[in-house]
Design a protein around this motif. Structure first.
Motif, PDB file in Angstrom:
ATOM      1  N   GLU A  89      -6.361  -2.854   4.666  1.00  0.00           N
ATOM      2  CA  GLU A  89      -6.542  -4.310   4.560  1.00  0.00           C
ATOM      3  C   GLU A  89      -5.215  -5.036   4.812  1.00  0.00           C
ATOM      4  N   ILE A 119      -5.254  -3.670  -5.286  1.00  0.00           N
ATOM      5  CA  ILE A 119      -3.943  -3.290  -5.822  1.00  0.00           C
ATOM      6  C   ILE A 119      -3.109  -4.574  -5.924  1.00  0.00           C
ATOM      7  N   CYS A 141      -4.331  -7.195  -3.056  1.00  0.00           N
ATOM      8  CA  CYS A 141      -5.071  -6.831  -1.838  1.00  0.00           C
ATOM      9  C   CYS A 141      -6.528  -7.259  -2.011  1.00  0.00           C
ATOM     10  N   HIS A 200       0.801  -1.218   0.000  1.00  0.00           N
ATOM     11  CA  HIS A 200       0.000   0.000   0.000  1.00  0.00           C
ATOM     12  C   HIS A 200       0.837   1.273   0.000  1.00  0.00           C
ATOM     13  N   CYS A 230      -5.987   2.364   2.361  1.00  0.00           N
ATOM     14  CA  CYS A 230      -6.450   0.981   2.527  1.00  0.00           C
ATOM     15  C   CYS A 230      -5.752   0.335   3.720  1.00  0.00           C
ATOM     16  N   CYS A 256      -8.659  -3.335  -1.837  1.00  0.00           N
ATOM     17  CA  CYS A 256      -8.525  -2.309  -2.889  1.00  0.00           C
ATOM     18  C   CYS A 256      -8.042  -2.914  -4.212  1.00  0.00           C
TER      19      CYS A 256
END
Ligand SMILES: [Zn+2]
Ligand SMILES: [Zn+2]
Ligand SMILES: [Zn+2]
Length: 302
Positions: free
Chosen positions: A166, A190, A185, A158, A164, A188
């Protein structure tokens, strides 16, 4: 002085030394320092045995190689780690360990995505309730100052996306190489390959898991060196420094020795009973020195 824990390289170690990662039936652990052995051995044996005094390895060739401390003092000694049978206690643990690394993969083959999931120990797989498929992640981070830590998965994933929070990730593995592992993730979405992630994990935070207590949280006093991702079983985490203490001649010396000791018997074809008698005579007269003509070739030995 903590010289013995500042460096991982060039140390005389065995594979259960402090800081080594031991694969146990319940997952990998780091062996913590031996500092508590003196009191734990006393306690486990009701004071019958004293560590390290009663566990010394008497081997002058080995202990002669140990460096004397900076402050001088008596010559260092070698000691062995007591075993359970030795202290007559099969139930208690002797060496303290700490679970490491603390991130797990759930490898449940029934995940609808067909992929694995990465999450921190203590939380759960984001997809299934099964515990049987959890294994410790095989990647860890280290630095050249001898520190060892979990990879900062969340921070690396991140970076620049701090909104985010998470901490569970889908783990898609097409090959076992770092470039063949893609992490996404679960919130989100990503996504990053592990080789990319390994370049953005940031600076080392100075963790020595072997110095932490069993149930204590990680201590990170800081370091600043570049952190490197590697396999937890990688030999770079501990490197041995080989010292030669025993030399075995590579020429077959037995025929020479026999000829030197039993020349008369062999030449005159003496009977076996007589040779045995001579042997007993050698033994009773305490003749154990090697004859002068016997020279093992130590220059070409292994
Ligand atoms: Zn799962
Ligand atoms: Zn996210
Ligand atoms: Zn470091």
């Amino acid at each position: 002085m903590t010289q013995h824990i500042d460096l991982r390289a060039s140390q005389l170690l065995f594979n259960h030394g402090p800081g080594s990662i031991l694969e146990t039936t319940r997952g990998p652990v780091v062996v913590t320092h031996f500092g508590g052995l003196d009191s734990s051995i006393g306690m486990l044996t009701n004071g019958r045995m004293v560590f390290p005094r009663e566990f010394e390895i008497i081997e002058p060739r080995l202990s002669g190689l140990l460096p004397v401390g900076i402050a001088g003092g008596p010559p260092p000694k070698l000691h062995r780690v007591p075993s359970n049978p030795e202290i007559d206690n099969q139930r208690s643990w002797i060496l303290s360990t700490k679970e490491f690394p603390s991130w797990l993969l759930c490898r449940n083959p029934d995940h609808p995505s067909g992929n694995f999931y990465l999450f921190q120990a203590g939380s759960r797989c984001p997809i299934c309730p099964e515990d049987d498929f959890h294994t410790a992640i095989r990647f860890v981070a280290y630095c050249r100052q001898g520190h060892l830590d979990d990879i900062r998965w969340s921070g690396a994933m991140h970076r620049g996306q701090e909104m985010c929070q998470e901490t569970t990730y889908e783990w898609r593995e097409t090959t076992s190489a770092m470039s063949g592992i893609e992490i996404t993730c679960t919130s989100c979405e990503i996504s990053m390959r592990l080789d990319e992630l390994s370049r953005s994990i940031g600076a080392c935070r100075g963790r020595h898991p072997q110095l932490e207590g069993r149930g204590e949280p990680p201590e990170r006093p800081g370091c600043g060196e570049r952190e490197i991702v590697t396999l937890r079983q990688s030999s770079v985490l501990w490197q041995s420094d080989t010292k030669r203490v025993v030399t075995i001649p590579n020429t077959d010396s037995i025929p020479i020795l026999l000829m030197e000791c039993l020349r008369r018997e062999v030449n005159s074809k003496t009977s076996f009973t007589e040779i045995l008698g001579d042997g007993e005579m050698y033994q009773s007269s305490g003749r154990i020195t090697i004859p002068a003509g016997f020279h093992p070739d130590s220059d070409r030995s292994e």
